[in-house]
Design a protein around this motif. Structure first.
Motif, mmCIF file in Angstrom:
data_model
loop_
_atom_site.group_PDB
_atom_site.id
_atom_site.type_symbol
_atom_site.label_atom_id
_atom_site.label_comp_id
_atom_site.label_asym_id
_atom_site.label_seq_id
_atom_site.Cartn_x
_atom_site.Cartn_y
_atom_site.Cartn_z
ATOM 1 N N ALA A 1 3.350 -7.805 8.210
ATOM 2 C CA ALA A 1 4.788 -7.806 7.934
ATOM 3 C C ALA A 1 5.101 -7.974 6.450
ATOM 4 C CB ALA A 1 5.472 -8.913 8.731
ATOM 5 N N THR A 2 4.271 -8.725 5.734
ATOM 6 C CA THR A 2 4.565 -8.995 4.320
ATOM 7 C C THR A 2 3.782 -8.103 3.363
ATOM 8 O OG1 THR A 2 2.822 -10.674 4.099
ATOM 9 C CG2 THR A 2 4.992 -11.420 4.876
ATOM 10 N N GLY A 3 2.606 -7.669 3.779
ATOM 11 C CA GLY A 3 1.746 -6.919 2.874
ATOM 12 C C GLY A 3 1.145 -7.788 1.787
ATOM 13 N N ALA A 4 1.248 -9.108 1.936
ATOM 14 C CA ALA A 4 0.770 -10.047 0.920
ATOM 15 C C ALA A 4 -0.471 -10.782 1.411
ATOM 16 C CB ALA A 4 1.865 -11.052 0.577
ATOM 17 N N GLU A 5 -1.209 -11.348 0.470
ATOM 18 C CA GLU A 5 -2.381 -12.138 0.806
ATOM 19 C C GLU A 5 -1.961 -13.567 1.166
ATOM 20 O OE1 GLU A 5 -5.606 -11.244 1.061
ATOM 21 O OE2 GLU A 5 -4.890 -9.185 0.792
#
Length: 215
Positions: A123-127
């Protein structure tokens, strides 16, 4: 990491003793505890409990059904500043979130942690980043309260706690919650007993909404 009650300014000794005797050994143990029920403990007053709620919010935690404090107006900006209150202990660490999840004490918690890592990551595309000993956060933002107290925290995240899954930074709007499934909420958190109780597609929608809103 745990925070002793005497590390929270303005919490009197009778309140600290009452909470300890009631089975709450430290501040973090109060996460999800009912505000009104705690007020019923002899020695616990509203002002001291509000101070503990403020400290919990700074750590991404919250009492259940706690009233909004009058002076908690805050501004939020994206990114990390390094400007934190001196007693703020919940900060980003170098621990691997994936390794933390794999070391949880039951297969059920490991499974839940893996699932949430997948959903939040998609959902965020973040680590993911570990914050404190048990919270997994995505993105960073800085908050500053009207009192001048400030700190860095994550934008959205979760903690696979023993009793419930705690979700942070998600919208509390009825258009989401009415479709989510079985859950409870507090001022800053959303609690779920297990993933099977909720619609995971709605959860992912909520994460995307929070992430894309820029808060």
């Amino acid at each position: 990491m745990s925070t002793e009650f005497d590390a929270i300014p303005g919490v009197p000794a009778p309140a600290r003793r009452a909470l300890t005797e009631a089975g709450y050994p430290d501040l973090e143990a109060l996460d999800g505890a009912d505000f009104t029920a705690l007020l019923g403990l002899h020695g616990v007053g509203k002002r001291g409990l509000e101070r503990m709620q403020a400290a919990l919010l700074e750590r991404g935690l919250s009492l259940a059904d706690a009233p909004a404090a009058e002076d908690r107006t805050a501004t939020f900006t994206l990114g990390h500043t390094g400007e934190n209150a001196a007693d703020l202990r919940t900060q980003a660490t170098g621990q691997s979130p994936a390794e933390y999840v794999e070391q949880l004490d039951t297969p059920r918690r490991v499974e839940h942690g893996r699932l949430l890592l997948e959903i939040f990551g998609r959902a965020t595309g973040a680590e993911p980043v570990m914050w404190g000993p048990s919270m997994i956060g995505y993105g960073q933002m800085h908050y500053r309260y009207a009192t001048g107290r400030e700190g860095d925290t994550f934008r959205v995240g979760f903690s696979p706690r023993k009793t419930k899954l705690t979700l942070y930074g998600l919208p509390h709007e009825e258009r989401f919650l009415d479709r989510l499934g079985k859950h409870t909420t507090s001022v800053a958190c959303l609690y779920v007993n297990k993933p099977e109780d909720i619609d995971l597609a709605v959860l992912e929608e909520m994460i995307r909404e929070a992430w894309n809103s820029g808060t």
